[in-house]
Motif scaffolding. Structure first.
Motif, PDB file in Angstrom:
ATOM      1  N   GLY A  69       0.836  -1.195   0.000  1.00 28.68           N
ATOM      2  CA  GLY A  69       0.000   0.000   0.000  1.00 28.68           C
ATOM      3  C   GLY A  69       0.870   1.243   0.000  1.00 28.68           C
ATOM      4  N   VAL A  70       0.576   2.161  -0.907  1.00 30.96           N
ATOM      5  CA  VAL A  70       1.400   3.355  -1.080  1.00 30.96           C
ATOM      6  C   VAL A  70       0.558   4.603  -0.867  1.00 30.96           C
ATOM      7  CG1 VAL A  70       2.747   4.699  -2.737  1.00 30.96           C
ATOM      8  CG2 VAL A  70       2.971   2.216  -2.671  1.00 30.96           C
ATOM      9  N   ASP A  71       1.086   5.546  -0.128  1.00 27.39           N
ATOM     10  CA  ASP A  71       0.459   6.861   0.024  1.00 27.39           C
ATOM     11  C   ASP A  71       1.463   7.795   0.662  1.00 27.39           C
ATOM     12  OD1 ASP A  71      -1.555   8.852  -0.037  1.00 27.39           O
ATOM     13  OD2 ASP A  71      -3.079   7.338   0.361  1.00 27.39           O
ATOM     14  N   ALA A  72       1.233   9.093   0.492  1.00 27.24           N
ATOM     15  CA  ALA A  72       2.144  10.082   1.074  1.00 27.24           C
ATOM     16  C   ALA A  72       1.841  10.335   2.539  1.00 27.24           C
ATOM     17  CB  ALA A  72       2.068  11.392   0.290  1.00 27.24           C
ATOM     18  N   ALA A  73       0.596  10.076   2.945  1.00 28.08           N
ATOM     19  CA  ALA A  73       0.188  10.298   4.326  1.00 28.08           C
ATOM     20  C   ALA A  73       0.071   8.959   5.054  1.00 28.08           C
ATOM     21  CB  ALA A  73      -1.148  11.041   4.359  1.00 28.08           C
ATOM     22  N   TYR A 114      -2.762  15.893   2.972  1.00 31.00           N
ATOM     23  CA  TYR A 114      -2.397  16.847   1.933  1.00 31.00           C
ATOM     24  C   TYR A 114      -3.091  18.175   2.235  1.00 31.00           C
ATOM     25  CZ  TYR A 114      -0.690  13.117  -1.140  1.00 31.00           C
ATOM     26  OH  TYR A 114       0.001  12.075  -1.676  1.00 31.00           O
ATOM     27  N   PRO A 115      -2.538  19.278   1.742  1.00 35.81           N
ATOM     28  CA  PRO A 115      -3.257  20.543   1.872  1.00 35.81           C
ATOM     29  C   PRO A 115      -4.606  20.438   1.176  1.00 35.81           C
ATOM     30  CG  PRO A 115      -0.994  20.907   1.145  1.00 35.81           C
ATOM     31  CD  PRO A 115      -1.234  19.436   1.070  1.00 35.81           C
ATOM     32  N   GLY A 116      -5.644  20.954   1.781  1.00 36.25           N
ATOM     33  CA  GLY A 116      -6.986  20.814   1.237  1.00 36.25           C
ATOM     34  C   GLY A 116      -7.300  21.811   0.152  1.00 36.25           C
ATOM     35  N   THR A 117      -6.605  21.759  -0.966  1.00 32.50           N
ATOM     36  CA  THR A 117      -6.834  22.691  -2.050  1.00 32.50           C
ATOM     37  C   THR A 117      -7.059  21.931  -3.334  1.00 32.50           C
ATOM     38  OG1 THR A 117      -4.508  22.841  -2.684  1.00 32.50           O
ATOM     39  CG2 THR A 117      -5.264  24.327  -0.931  1.00 32.50           C
ATOM     40  N   SER A 118      -7.716  22.592  -4.289  1.00 32.78           N
ATOM     41  CA  SER A 118      -7.939  21.973  -5.586  1.00 32.78           C
ATOM     42  C   SER A 118      -6.621  21.744  -6.312  1.00 32.78           C
ATOM     43  CB  SER A 118      -8.871  22.851  -6.431  1.00 32.78           C
ATOM     44  OG  SER A 118      -8.308  24.143  -6.611  1.00 32.78           O
ATOM     45  N   THR A 119      -5.634  22.609  -6.053  1.00 30.21           N
ATOM     46  CA  THR A 119      -4.332  22.440  -6.697  1.00 30.21           C
ATOM     47  C   THR A 119      -3.664  21.157  -6.256  1.00 30.21           C
ATOM     48  OG1 THR A 119      -4.026  24.837  -6.865  1.00 30.21           O
ATOM     49  CG2 THR A 119      -2.053  23.470  -7.032  1.00 30.21           C
ATOM     50  N   SER A 120      -3.663  20.878  -4.947  1.00 31.00           N
ATOM     51  CA  SER A 120      -3.031  19.652  -4.465  1.00 31.00           C
ATOM     52  C   SER A 120      -3.784  18.421  -4.949  1.00 31.00           C
ATOM     53  CB  SER A 120      -2.947  19.651  -2.934  1.00 31.00           C
ATOM     54  OG  SER A 120      -4.224  19.714  -2.354  1.00 31.00           O
ATOM     55  N   ALA A 121      -5.113  18.515  -5.065  1.00 31.85           N
ATOM     56  CA  ALA A 121      -5.883  17.394  -5.595  1.00 31.85           C
ATOM     57  C   ALA A 121      -5.508  17.120  -7.038  1.00 31.85           C
ATOM     58  CB  ALA A 121      -7.379  17.688  -5.481  1.00 31.85           C
ATOM     59  N   LYS A 122      -5.382  18.173  -7.840  1.00 37.72           N
ATOM     60  CA  LYS A 122      -5.022  17.989  -9.246  1.00 37.72           C
ATOM     61  C   LYS A 122      -3.614  17.422  -9.375  1.00 37.72           C
ATOM     62  CE  LYS A 122      -4.926  20.285 -13.737  1.00 37.72           C
ATOM     63  NZ  LYS A 122      -5.955  19.385 -14.303  1.00 37.72           N
ATOM     64  N   GLU A 123      -2.702  17.875  -8.545  1.00 36.42           N
ATOM     65  CA  GLU A 123      -1.344  17.346  -8.597  1.00 36.42           C
ATOM     66  C   GLU A 123      -1.328  15.857  -8.284  1.00 36.42           C
ATOM     67  OE1 GLU A 123       1.006  19.633  -5.963  1.00 36.42           O
ATOM     68  OE2 GLU A 123       1.227  21.340  -7.315  1.00 36.42           O
ATOM     69  N   THR A 124      -2.066  15.469  -7.260  1.00 31.45           N
ATOM     70  CA  THR A 124      -2.123  14.054  -6.900  1.00 31.45           C
ATOM     71  C   THR A 124      -2.775  13.247  -8.009  1.00 31.45           C
ATOM     72  OG1 THR A 124      -2.304  14.662  -4.564  1.00 31.45           O
ATOM     73  CG2 THR A 124      -2.913  12.413  -5.157  1.00 31.45           C
ATOM     74  N   ASN A 125      -3.854  13.761  -8.569  1.00 31.56           N
ATOM     75  CA  ASN A 125      -4.584  13.041  -9.613  1.00 31.56           C
ATOM     76  C   ASN A 125      -3.776  12.923 -10.901  1.00 31.56           C
ATOM     77  OD1 ASN A 125      -6.810  12.719  -7.955  1.00 31.56           O
ATOM     78  ND2 ASN A 125      -7.905  14.485  -8.781  1.00 31.56           N
ATOM     79  N   VAL A 126      -3.341  14.054 -11.434  1.00 28.95           N
ATOM     80  CA  VAL A 126      -2.766  14.077 -12.775  1.00 28.95           C
ATOM     81  C   VAL A 126      -1.254  13.847 -12.764  1.00 28.95           C
ATOM     82  CG1 VAL A 126      -2.483  15.445 -14.867  1.00 28.95           C
ATOM     83  CG2 VAL A 126      -4.621  15.587 -13.571  1.00 28.95           C
ATOM     84  N   ILE A 127      -0.523  14.662 -12.016  1.00 23.86           N
ATOM     85  CA  ILE A 127       0.931  14.496 -11.993  1.00 23.86           C
ATOM     86  C   ILE A 127       1.306  13.163 -11.353  1.00 23.86           C
ATOM     87  CG2 ILE A 127       3.101  15.446 -11.125  1.00 23.86           C
ATOM     88  CD1 ILE A 127       1.820  18.218 -11.309  1.00 23.86           C
ATOM     89  N   GLY A 128       0.583  12.791 -10.304  1.00 21.47           N
ATOM     90  CA  GLY A 128       0.834  11.492  -9.676  1.00 21.47           C
ATOM     91  C   GLY A 128       0.618  10.350 -10.648  1.00 21.47           C
ATOM     92  N   THR A 129      -0.447  10.435 -11.447  1.00 16.77           N
ATOM     93  CA  THR A 129      -0.704   9.389 -12.440  1.00 16.77           C
ATOM     94  C   THR A 129       0.408   9.327 -13.479  1.00 16.77           C
ATOM     95  OG1 THR A 129      -3.103   9.558 -12.152  1.00 16.77           O
ATOM     96  CG2 THR A 129      -2.311   8.609 -14.224  1.00 16.77           C
ATOM     97  N   MET A 130       0.862  10.484 -13.936  1.00 17.28           N
ATOM     98  CA  MET A 130       1.940  10.520 -14.927  1.00 17.28           C
ATOM     99  C   MET A 130       3.195   9.821 -14.398  1.00 17.28           C
ATOM    100  SD  MET A 130       1.495  14.451 -16.286  1.00 17.28           S
ATOM    101  CE  MET A 130       3.001  14.386 -17.271  1.00 17.28           C
TER     102      MET A 130
END
Length: 346
Positions: free
Chosen positions: A33-37, A83-99
Motif C-alpha cells: 500500500g502506497v500513500d504520502a500520508a 495533503y493541503p486541502g486545495t484543488s491544486t493539491s488534488a489535481k497534482e495528486t490526480n494528474v501528476i501522480g498518475t503521470m
C-alpha cells in the motif's frame, strides 16, 4: 495470476479496504500500500510504504518489489488526508501522480496488469446529453474543471501507456458516485445536509454505486486481466426528488444563477462541497450503460441504485423526517445555518 499487488491511495477508506481485501485473494502473496500520508486505519498485513506517487521514487518501489499488478486508487475528488486541502493539491495528486506512476510502470518489466480508478463524471452533465451514456460516447459538453477534468486527463495518459506497453492489460473502471455507510464523498456530504438545495425547475436522474460493489468491481478487474474501459454503476435510477423523500429531507429550489452562492456558503461553514461539477450533475443528472462490464468482466452489482442509497441512509442514520415544517420555511433555516455554523477549523 497476481502475486505482488501495489495499491495507491491506501490512506483513503476505499483504497485501504481494497488493499486488505485483495490480500485475501487466491494467489496473492504480497500487497503493498502506497500513500504520502500515514493511514488512518489498520492495514492488517498490507505492507505500507510512505511514498508520494508524484515523486519519481515510486519507480524504485515498483522495481524493488517486482510488482506485477498495479491498482491506481489515488485519483479522487478531494485531496487525501495529510495533503493541503486545495484543488491544486488534488489535481497534482490526480494528474501528476498518475503521470509519474505510469512512467514507473512503463519502465518495470515485472508489471503485467494495471487497473485504474476513474469516474462517470468524464461524460460531463448537460441538457444535450443522451439518456444513457455508453463507454465509447464523447461528452456533449466536456468537463472544464475539477475532478471530472482530471479524470479525462488521467484516462488520456492511461491510453498512452497502453499504446507503449501493449503487453500489459489495462482496465479503466468508471465509477458512478459511490455511496455507502462508511465512505466519505461530496455526494454523501450533500445528502447529509438538513435540507437539500436543488436547481429550480430540474429533477435529475441519478445513478449510484454501493461501496461494497466498487470493491467487488476492482477485485474482478484484478482477477480477469480484461483490457478496456467499463462503466461501473448499479442498476436503476433515482430522481433527486425521490432521494429527498426517502431521506425525509426538505428541498430548497434555488434559481440556477444563485446556486453558486449557496454552494459557497456551504463550503464556508464546512457543511458540504457543492462544486460546479456537482451542481451540473444535480441539474441534468447522468445515467450510464453497464452492459460491457456485465458481458466482458462478468460483473453485476449486488445492489441496485435504490438499495445502495437505502443502505447509505440507514448506515448514516439519515432516514426519517428532520423538519415537519413546510418547505417554504426552510430558507430561513438556511440563512441561520450560514450565519451561525462554524467550520471545524473555526
Amino acid at each position: 495470476m497476481s502475486k505482488v499487488v501495489l495499491v495507491t491511495g491506501v490512506t483513503r477508506d476505499l483504497g485501504g479496504r481494497f488493499a486488505r481485501l485483495i490480500l485475501r485473494a487466491p494467489g496473492v502473496e504480497r500487497v503493498i500500500g502506497v500513500d504520502a500520508a500515514e493511514p488512518r486505519h489498520e492495514l492488517d498485513g498490507v505492507e505500507f510504504v510512505p511514498a508520494d506517487i508524484r515523486n519519481p521514487m515510486i519507480a524504485k518501489v515498483i522495481a524493488s518489489a517486482a510488482v506485477d499488478t498495479v491498482v491506481h486508487m489515488s485519483p479522487a475528488e478531494t485531496p487525501p488526508t495529510g495533503y493541503p486541502g486545495t484543488s491544486t493539491s488534488a489535481k497534482e495528486t490526480n494528474v501528476i501522480g498518475t503521470m509519474q506512476l505510469l512512467a514507473a510502470c512503463q519502465k518495470a518489466p515485472s508489471v503485467r496488469n494495471l487497473v485504474v480508478r476513474s469516474t462517470t463524471a468524464v461524460y460531463g452533465a448537460s441538457p444535450r446529453d443522451p439518456a444513457i451514456f455508453e463507454e465509447d460516447m464523447e461528452p456533449r459538453v466536456p468537463p472544464s474543471r475539477g475532478w471530472a477534468k482530471d479524470a479525462v486527463e488521467i484516462e488520456g495518459y492511461v491510453r498512452g501507456f497502453a499504446r507503449r506497453r501493449p503487453d500489459v492489460p489495462v482496465t479503466v473502471l468508471r465509477f458512478a458516485p459511490i455511496l455507502g455507510p462508511t465512505i466519505a464523498s461530496p455526494m454523501a456530504d450533500y445528502f447529509a445536509l438538513p435540507f437539500l438545495p436543488t436547481v429550480l425547475g430540474y429533477d435529475p436522474r441519478l445513478q449510484f454505486l454501493h461501496e461494497d460493489d466498487a470493491l467487488d468491481a476492482l477485485s474482478v478487474a484484478v482477477a480477469t486481466h480484461e483490457s478496456g474501459t467499463y462503466n461501473i454503476a448499479a442498476e436503476g435510477v433515482l430522481t433527486l426528488s425521490q432521494a429527498a423523500r426517502r431521506l425525509g429531507r426538505p428541498v430548497v429550489p434555488v434559481p440556477s444563477r444563485a446556486i453558486g452562492v449557496v454552494g459557497q456558503g456551504l463550503r464556508r461553514v464546512g457543511a458540504a462541497d457543492l462544486s460546479a461539477e456537482q451542481v451540473r450533475l444535480l441539474t441534468h443528472g447522468r445515467v450510464v450503460d453497464t452492459a460491457r462490464a456485465r458481458e466482458r468482466l462478468g460483473f453485476v452489482p449486488r445492489r441496485t441504485t435504490a438499495e445502495a442509497f437505502e443502505d447509505f441512509a440507514r448506515g448514516r442514520g439519515l432516514r426519517g423526517p428532520l423538519y415537519p415544517e413546510r418547505v417554504g420555511q426552510v430558507p430561513d433555516r438556511l440563512a441561520s445555518l450560514l450565519l451561525t455554523r462554524r467550520s471545524p477549523d473555526g
